[in-house]
Enzyme design. Sequence first.
Site, PDB file in Angstrom:
ATOM      1  CG  ASP A   1      -0.345   0.157   2.532  1.00  0.00           C
ATOM      2  OD1 ASP A   1       0.893   0.282   2.602  1.00  0.00           O
ATOM      3  OD2 ASP A   1      -1.089   0.194   3.535  1.00  0.00           O
TER       4      ASP A   1
ATOM      5  CB  CYS B   1       0.874  -2.525   4.698  1.00  0.00           C
ATOM      6  SG  CYS B   1       0.590  -3.522   6.169  1.00  0.00           S
TER       7      CYS B   1
ATOM      8  CB  THR C   1       1.959  -2.764  11.044  1.00  0.00           C
ATOM      9  OG1 THR C   1       0.769  -3.190  10.363  1.00  0.00           O
ATOM     10  CG2 THR C   1       1.711  -1.455  11.775  1.00  0.00           C
TER      11      THR C   1
ATOM     12  CG  HIS D   1      10.520 -24.428  11.409  1.00  0.00           C
ATOM     13  ND1 HIS D   1      10.535 -24.315  12.781  1.00  0.00           N
ATOM     14  CD2 HIS D   1      11.741 -24.906  11.068  1.00  0.00           C
ATOM     15  CE1 HIS D   1      11.711 -24.713  13.250  1.00  0.00           C
ATOM     16  NE2 HIS D   1      12.472 -25.058  12.230  1.00  0.00           N
TER      17      HIS D   1
ATOM     18  CG  HIS E   1       9.221 -28.448   9.922  1.00  0.00           C
ATOM     19  ND1 HIS E   1       8.852 -27.915  11.138  1.00  0.00           N
ATOM     20  CD2 HIS E   1      10.554 -28.652   9.987  1.00  0.00           C
ATOM     21  CE1 HIS E   1       9.922 -27.781  11.898  1.00  0.00           C
ATOM     22  NE2 HIS E   1      10.972 -28.220  11.239  1.00  0.00           N
TER      23      HIS E   1
HETATM   24  C1  RB5 Z   1      -2.132   2.535   6.388  1.00  0.00           C
HETATM   25  O1  RB5 Z   1      -2.212   3.756   7.035  1.00  0.00           O
HETATM   26  C2  RB5 Z   1      -1.883   1.424   7.400  1.00  0.00           C
HETATM   27  O2  RB5 Z   1      -3.015   1.198   8.158  1.00  0.00           O
HETATM   28  C3  RB5 Z   1      -1.440   0.165   6.696  1.00  0.00           C
HETATM   29  O3  RB5 Z   1      -0.295   0.431   5.954  1.00  0.00           O
HETATM   30  C4  RB5 Z   1      -1.097  -1.015   7.563  1.00  0.00           C
HETATM   31  O4  RB5 Z   1      -0.185  -0.671   8.562  1.00  0.00           O
HETATM   32  C5  RB5 Z   1      -2.233  -1.798   8.068  1.00  0.00           C
HETATM   33  O5  RB5 Z   1      -2.064  -2.864   8.698  1.00  0.00           O
END
Ligand code: RB5
Length: 153
Positions: free
Chosen positions: A13, A70, A72, A103, A138
Site C-alpha cells: 500500500d 504495508c 506494519t 518450518h 514440518h
Molecule cells: C495505512 O495507514 C496502514 O493502516 C497500513 O499500511 C497497515 O499498517 C495496516 O495494517
Amino acid sequence: MTPQDIPVALGSDHAGVALKATLCEALDQAGHPTLDMGTHGPESVDYPDFANAVAAAVLDGRARFGVLVCGTGIGISIAANRHPGIRCALVHDVTGARLSREHNDANILALGARVIGPEVALDALRAFLATPFAGGRHERRVRKLTPEWSPRP
Ligand code: RB5
C-alpha cells in the site's frame, strides 16, 4: 527455465511503497525477475487489494514467491492469509524470515515499513529467498494448513 526464473511478485500500500521500491531494485540488481503489482505512488490505497493481487500471482504460478509491505505488515499479511494455499509470514528479522521458510514453507513474506528499516528488510528478503523448506516433521504441520500442499521443485 529454472525455478529462479519465475518472478517474485511484490505489492504494497502507500505506507509500504518506498520500501517495496527498494526491495524491487535490489532484486533486479541481483538478477531476480520481479513482478511489481503496485501500488506505485503515495496516494492512499487499501492494502487488501495488493495482498489479493500478489496472492493470486503466487497461487496461479505467475510468481514463485510474494513480498508484501504495508505500514506494519499486519493488515496486508492478514489479507494474504485469507487465501487458501497462501502461507504469508509477517517477519521483523532475518531469523523469522529463515524459519518461515524452513518450518512453514511460507510463500509470501510480509514486512512493515513503519516498523523495520530497509537494511533489515533486505536481509530478511535475502534469507527468505535463499532458505529451502526443511521438510521432515514440518511437512505434516504444513499439510494441516494446506491439505493439497506438495514440495516445490
Ligand atoms: C495505512 O495507514 C496502514 O493502516 C497500513 O499500511 C497497515 O499498517 C495496516 O495494517
